[in-house]
Structures are given as C-alpha cells and as structure tokens.
Design a protein around this motif. Structure first.
Motif, PDB file in Angstrom:
ATOM      1  N   GLU A 190     -11.869  -0.236   1.914  1.00 33.20           N
ATOM      2  CA  GLU A 190     -12.614   0.592   2.948  1.00 33.20           C
ATOM      3  C   GLU A 190     -12.169  -0.088   4.296  1.00 33.20           C
ATOM      4  N   PHE A 191     -12.530   0.835   5.289  1.00 32.44           N
ATOM      5  CA  PHE A 191     -12.273   0.378   6.629  1.00 32.44           C
ATOM      6  C   PHE A 191     -13.593   0.777   7.405  1.00 32.44           C
ATOM      7  N   ALA A 192     -13.964  -0.543   8.096  1.00 34.75           N
ATOM      8  CA  ALA A 192     -15.187  -0.275   9.040  1.00 34.75           C
ATOM      9  C   ALA A 192     -14.757  -0.780  10.303  1.00 34.75           C
ATOM     10  N   ARG A 193     -15.537  -0.411  11.603  1.00 38.80           N
ATOM     11  CA  ARG A 193     -15.200  -0.845  12.810  1.00 38.80           C
ATOM     12  C   ARG A 193     -15.238  -2.326  13.104  1.00 38.80           C
ATOM     13  N   ARG A 194     -16.380  -2.802  12.570  1.00 38.45           N
ATOM     14  CA  ARG A 194     -16.792  -4.337  12.425  1.00 38.45           C
ATOM     15  C   ARG A 194     -17.021  -4.928  11.004  1.00 38.45           C
ATOM     16  N   ALA A 199     -18.778   1.684   6.377  1.00 36.78           N
ATOM     17  CA  ALA A 199     -17.346   1.934   6.504  1.00 36.78           C
ATOM     18  C   ALA A 199     -17.225   3.544   6.997  1.00 36.78           C
ATOM     19  N   LEU A 200     -16.059   3.782   7.983  1.00 30.97           N
ATOM     20  CA  LEU A 200     -15.847   5.020   8.299  1.00 30.97           C
ATOM     21  C   LEU A 200     -15.202   5.800   7.085  1.00 30.97           C
ATOM     22  N   LEU A 271      -6.385   4.766   2.523  1.00 29.49           N
ATOM     23  CA  LEU A 271      -6.881   4.088   1.809  1.00 29.49           C
ATOM     24  C   LEU A 271      -6.744   4.165   0.227  1.00 29.49           C
ATOM     25  N   ALA A 272      -6.695   5.577  -0.030  1.00 26.64           N
ATOM     26  CA  ALA A 272      -6.514   6.099  -1.382  1.00 26.64           C
ATOM     27  C   ALA A 272      -5.013   5.495  -1.874  1.00 26.64           C
ATOM     28  N   GLU A 273      -4.196   5.796  -1.184  1.00 22.00           N
ATOM     29  CA  GLU A 273      -2.649   5.518  -1.465  1.00 22.00           C
ATOM     30  C   GLU A 273      -2.937   3.927  -1.781  1.00 22.00           C
ATOM     31  N   ARG A 274      -3.352   3.107  -0.849  1.00 23.72           N
ATOM     32  CA  ARG A 274      -3.406   1.547  -1.184  1.00 23.72           C
ATOM     33  C   ARG A 274      -4.272   1.071  -2.626  1.00 23.72           C
TER      34      ARG A 274
END
Length: 287
Positions: A190-194, A199-200, A271-274
C-alpha cells in the motif's frame, strides 16, 4: 470536542451483551446501541458527533471473546483480539502470513495495541487493510444475536462504505481467515502520504502455481479505490505480464482532496504488479 450523552452497559458474558443490544434494537426513539471494543474508530466518531448512539455496550469484560486460534484450516480471531496480538502471533503467521503483513500497515503501534481485528471489519472502511484481506481470502464473520448465530461470507458482509451486514441487535463475535494452501503465495502493498495514514491505495494478492511453477491463478483485493473491498481475478494478466495495465483498465476510483482518480488508478496498478510478483515468487518457492 466531547461526545453526546449516552447510556453505558458493561456486560460480563456474551448473553448479557446480546441482551443489551436487543434492548437497544427495540429502542422506540431509534437511538440504538454501539459496541465498544477497541474504540479506535468509534471514540473519534463520538467526539466529532458523527455518531450519537443512545447507549454503548462495552464488551471488554467479556473474556470469552478474547480468543485467537490458528489451525490447519485457518485463523479464528475473537472480537477482543487486538491487532498487535494477532500481528505478533507466530502460529497465526504460519497459517496465514497475509494477516501479519497487512497488520503491519495498520496505523501506528499504539493504535494496534488497542484496536481489534473484528472491530476493523465491522467498521467496514473501504480504505482499511483487514476488510481487503478477508475479502481476498474468502473469510467469514460470525454474528450472534438473541435469536441465534449466523456466519456471513466476506463478499456479503461489506455492503458499502462503513456499512457492514450487521442487523440491529447483532454482535460480531469472531472472524475466520482461511489458511494459505501449499503452493500459494501472498503479498500486501500500500501507499500512504504519511506512515500510519489511511492508504491512497493498497492491494493484497494471492497467487498459486502448478507443479511446473507456472501461474495457475492470481487474485487481488484492492482497498481505497471503491466503496467496498474490490477483488479481481488477475490470472490472465499475470501470465502475460500486463498486471498494471489490466488493473488500470478495470478500476474506476473516485477523486478526493488526497488524490485524483487517475493517480489512484495508476498507483493501484503499480502496487498490484509489485504484490503479484511477490506472491508468485513465494508460491514458486513453496511448491
């Protein structure tokens, strides 16, 4: 900010909790009741006046709900099992490693020390990690009421944003996460700003390979891109190396003040590919 006035019940058994919830369900004023377990979502909502129940049913004294059991079939998590306890459980991680990998992304340690796995599922936030994990694995939630018990599959449990399939008077007593079968791999990204923020976008992946190590099936569950956890079959794209493109073609996220729809779509694909690559590698190592 302060919460609105509310009644308070502190049951010591499941039966007492269900009695209190049943009385709340019959409340003629429609105020209803809310269950207090970890309270990491409920208390802020009360303080901001986003929730105004007539009463809280505090189940922290119901010790029979504090269960965590890992078997060959899967991991059963009781309603009072904290995030941190499940995250640190070696038996649970062996049976279903995706639980630990996802839980490490949940907020901060101080939140995980108090928040509960089942509470997160019942909150049904589409940006939360655990609903996506339950949906991907085909898990279930066990519900109890004064009328009896029923088990609801993940695909039926999440009806919409913050809308679980929980009827008035019902208590979620446990959740079940199926085990990782041999020859499969799991991953979470996942990716979040902080760190610790919602998560975004995020993805949980489950891959299986055949006896030759070739991809047999790939599924992924996405968080933060739809009103409920979104599960996609990515078997075909995984075999052709087009996971990111396939995800972008099949997602239709909404924009908000944190990210545009296009950015969320692109991020979900990356993210899905990773995650699919990591899960497939693990599956090949496990066969």
């Amino acid at each position: 900010m302060k919460p609105p006035p509310f009644g308070y019940h502190a049951p010591r058994t499941v039966g007492e909790a269900l009695d209190a919830l049943a009385r709340g369900a019959d409340d003629p004023d429609g105020g209803g009741t809310k269950v207090l377990a970890g309270g990491q979502s409920l208390i802020p909502m009360l303080n901001m006046r986003l929730a105004a129940p007539a009463a809280l049913v505090d189940i922290n004294g119901v010790t029979e709900l504090d269960g965590l059991e890992a078997t060959a079939e899967g991991v059963r998590v009781g309603a009072l099992a904290r995030h941190s306890r499940v995250e640190r459980s070696a038996p649970a991680a062996r049976v279903q490693p995706l639980l630990r990998r996802a839980l490490r992304h949940v907020a901060h340690p101080v939140i995980r020390n108090r928040g509960t796995v089942v509470g997160s599922l019942v909150h049904a936030d589409p940006a939360a990690e655990l609903p996506a994990v339950l949906a991907l694995l085909g898990g279930t939630v066990e519900l109890a009421s004064a009328a009896g018990r029923r088990t609801v599959r993940a695909r039926d449990f999440f009806r919409g944003p913050l809308e679980p399939a929980l009827e008035p008077g019902e208590l979620a007593v446990a959740a079940f996460f199926p085990a990782r079968p041999p020859g499969t791999g799991v991953a979470f990204a996942e990716f979040a700003r902080r760190h610790g923020d919602y998560a975004l976008a995020g993805v949980a992946a489950l891959a299986a390979v055949d006896g030759r190590g070739e991809v047999a099936s790939v599924r992924a569950a996405f968080l933060g891109v739809a009103g409920v956890p979104l599960v996609l079959d990515l078997t075909g794209p995984a075999t052709t190396g087009r996971v990111a493109a396939a995800v972008r073609d099949r997602l239709d996220p909404e924009a908000d003040l944190h990210a545009s729809a296009d950015y969320r779509r692109h991020l979900a694909g990356v993210l899905a590919e990773r995650a699919v690559t990591e899960a497939t590698t693990e599956a090949r190592e496990d066969r």
